[in-house]
Design a protein around this motif. Sequence first.
Motif, PDB file in Angstrom:
ATOM      1  N   SER A   1      -4.432  -4.474  51.958  1.00  0.00           N
ATOM      2  CA  SER A   1      -3.660  -2.891  51.096  1.00  0.00           C
ATOM      3  C   SER A   1      -2.988  -2.960  51.958  1.00  0.00           C
ATOM      4  O   SER A   1      -1.694  -2.467  51.458  1.00  0.00           O
ATOM      5  CB  SER A   1      -4.631  -1.871  52.284  1.00  0.00           C
ATOM      6  OG  SER A   1      -5.729  -1.993  50.560  1.00  0.00           O
ATOM      7  N   ILE A   2      -2.291  -3.801  53.182  1.00  0.00           N
ATOM      8  CA  ILE A   2      -0.983  -3.713  53.759  1.00  0.00           C
ATOM      9  C   ILE A   2      -0.322  -4.206  52.964  1.00  0.00           C
ATOM     10  O   ILE A   2       1.097  -4.009  52.888  1.00  0.00           O
ATOM     11  CB  ILE A   2      -1.345  -3.970  55.180  1.00  0.00           C
ATOM     12  CG1 ILE A   2      -2.022  -2.600  55.983  1.00  0.00           C
ATOM     13  CG2 ILE A   2       0.052  -4.150  55.751  1.00  0.00           C
ATOM     14  CD1 ILE A   2      -1.840  -3.190  57.422  1.00  0.00           C
ATOM     15  N   GLN A   3      -0.619  -5.600  52.208  1.00  0.00           N
ATOM     16  CA  GLN A   3       0.025  -6.809  51.828  1.00  0.00           C
ATOM     17  C   GLN A   3       0.153  -6.159  50.298  1.00  0.00           C
ATOM     18  O   GLN A   3       1.767  -5.635  50.391  1.00  0.00           O
ATOM     19  CB  GLN A   3      -0.930  -8.025  51.350  1.00  0.00           C
ATOM     20  CG  GLN A   3      -0.822  -8.763  52.973  1.00  0.00           C
ATOM     21  CD  GLN A   3      -1.716 -10.030  52.860  1.00  0.00           C
ATOM     22  OE1 GLN A   3      -1.982  -9.963  51.762  1.00  0.00           O
ATOM     23  NE2 GLN A   3      -2.007 -10.286  53.914  1.00  0.00           N
ATOM     24  N   GLU A   4      -0.723  -5.365  50.115  1.00  0.00           N
ATOM     25  CA  GLU A   4      -0.463  -4.386  48.343  1.00  0.00           C
ATOM     26  C   GLU A   4       0.615  -3.446  48.219  1.00  0.00           C
ATOM     27  O   GLU A   4       0.823  -3.388  47.463  1.00  0.00           O
ATOM     28  CB  GLU A   4      -1.491  -3.941  47.771  1.00  0.00           C
ATOM     29  CG  GLU A   4      -2.517  -5.421  47.703  1.00  0.00           C
ATOM     30  CD  GLU A   4      -3.961  -4.919  47.085  1.00  0.00           C
ATOM     31  OE1 GLU A   4      -4.714  -5.810  46.230  1.00  0.00           O
ATOM     32  OE2 GLU A   4      -3.648  -3.728  46.700  1.00  0.00           O
ATOM     33  N   THR A   5       0.680  -2.609  49.574  1.00  0.00           N
ATOM     34  CA  THR A   5       1.805  -1.586  49.419  1.00  0.00           C
ATOM     35  C   THR A   5       3.179  -2.236  49.925  1.00  0.00           C
ATOM     36  O   THR A   5       3.655  -0.705  50.181  1.00  0.00           O
ATOM     37  CB  THR A   5       0.818  -0.192  50.282  1.00  0.00           C
ATOM     38  OG1 THR A   5       0.552  -0.812  51.687  1.00  0.00           O
ATOM     39  CG2 THR A   5       0.005  -0.135  48.805  1.00  0.00           C
ATOM     40  N   THR A   6       2.997  -2.817  51.157  1.00  0.00           N
ATOM     41  CA  THR A   6       4.386  -3.118  51.675  1.00  0.00           C
ATOM     42  C   THR A   6       5.700  -2.836  51.186  1.00  0.00           C
ATOM     43  O   THR A   6       5.151  -4.138  49.149  1.00  0.00           O
ATOM     44  CB  THR A   6       4.371  -4.387  52.473  1.00  0.00           C
ATOM     45  OG1 THR A   6       3.611  -5.044  52.056  1.00  0.00           O
ATOM     46  CG2 THR A   6       4.005  -3.934  54.192  1.00  0.00           C
ATOM     47  N   GLY A   7       7.073  -2.869  51.243  1.00  0.00           N
ATOM     48  CA  GLY A   7       7.984  -3.088  50.098  1.00  0.00           C
ATOM     49  C   GLY A   7       8.587  -4.311  49.722  1.00  0.00           C
ATOM     50  O   GLY A   7       7.964  -5.755  51.024  1.00  0.00           O
ATOM     51  N   THR A   8       9.826  -4.617  49.611  1.00  0.00           N
ATOM     52  CA  THR A   8      10.207  -5.868  50.160  1.00  0.00           C
ATOM     53  C   THR A   8      10.840  -6.065  51.629  1.00  0.00           C
ATOM     54  O   THR A   8      11.146  -5.612  51.824  1.00  0.00           O
ATOM     55  CB  THR A   8      12.102  -5.568  49.173  1.00  0.00           C
ATOM     56  OG1 THR A   8      11.755  -5.467  48.023  1.00  0.00           O
ATOM     57  CG2 THR A   8      12.849  -6.684  48.998  1.00  0.00           C
ATOM     58  N   GLY A   9      10.779  -7.553  51.001  1.00  0.00           N
ATOM     59  CA  GLY A   9      10.297  -8.579  52.478  1.00  0.00           C
ATOM     60  C   GLY A   9       9.665  -7.955  53.415  1.00  0.00           C
ATOM     61  O   GLY A   9       9.298  -8.399  54.225  1.00  0.00           O
ATOM     62  N   GLY A  10       8.379  -7.212  52.940  1.00  0.00           N
ATOM     63  CA  GLY A  10       7.053  -7.061  53.463  1.00  0.00           C
ATOM     64  C   GLY A  10       7.094  -6.224  54.868  1.00  0.00           C
ATOM     65  O   GLY A  10       6.340  -5.766  55.548  1.00  0.00           O
TER      66      GLY A  10
END
Length: 251
Positions: A127-136
């Motif tokens: 879920s963290i990977q799917e909801t972070t913006g550009t550049g993580g």
Amino acid sequence: MFHKGTMVSRLTLSFAALALAALLQPALADPPRAVVELFTSQGCSSCPPADAVLADLARRPDIVALSLPVNYWDYLGWKDTLAHAAFTDRQKAYAKARQDRQVYTPQMIVNGRKPCIGSDRAQIEKSIQETTGTGGLLPVNVGLSESRGTVTISVDETAQTTDRVAEVWVLPVLKEHAVPIGRGENRGRTVTYANVVRGMKRVGEWRGGTARFEVPSDEARGGADGYVVLLQALDHTKPGAILGAAKSEGL
């Protein structure tokens, strides 16, 4: 006139002093890539494993991890000593925004968007990977400074956006709190909670671009160990995506 050896000695001492100063500088925290909110309860037998996961996440400098104890299991025989009705309302508001009516403990909400079981490490990471913006990272920069009894919050979005509305919140946080539980499903256990939110104060509204907000330091801390700042989009008066966040030193 001075001797060449004296010059070398002085240069050596100067470089040594600079190196020592660099070592003594506090390390800067990584920009947060995620905010995780755990809705938990002292009256829930399934919650302690999730509380332990939240404690692990709280140790990561790139994560803003928050425990929000709810009160709807108090009737089971133990009244949660850290619960707040506002946290129950927040969890229900998230469910209404998602239109799924999924309200349970332990529930983790990642970046204001993704719900998952609070003890499921793999799902949380996904879920963290799917909801972070550009550049993580979270899409909007939020900075903190504190001087003369005032906390200054700076919000900076390089590409100005005027079609979004967000709120700035300050949350006093207890870094760690142990609770011996006398009754209910966790009777006889002592559970240690990490980054326990003790309240929520709305500081102002943001509509894109650069902005500054100020709040008295004692209000930001609220008698707790530190505080977290959230920049959260509004979804028709309900909480939306977390756009940016920052945490005070020591959390």
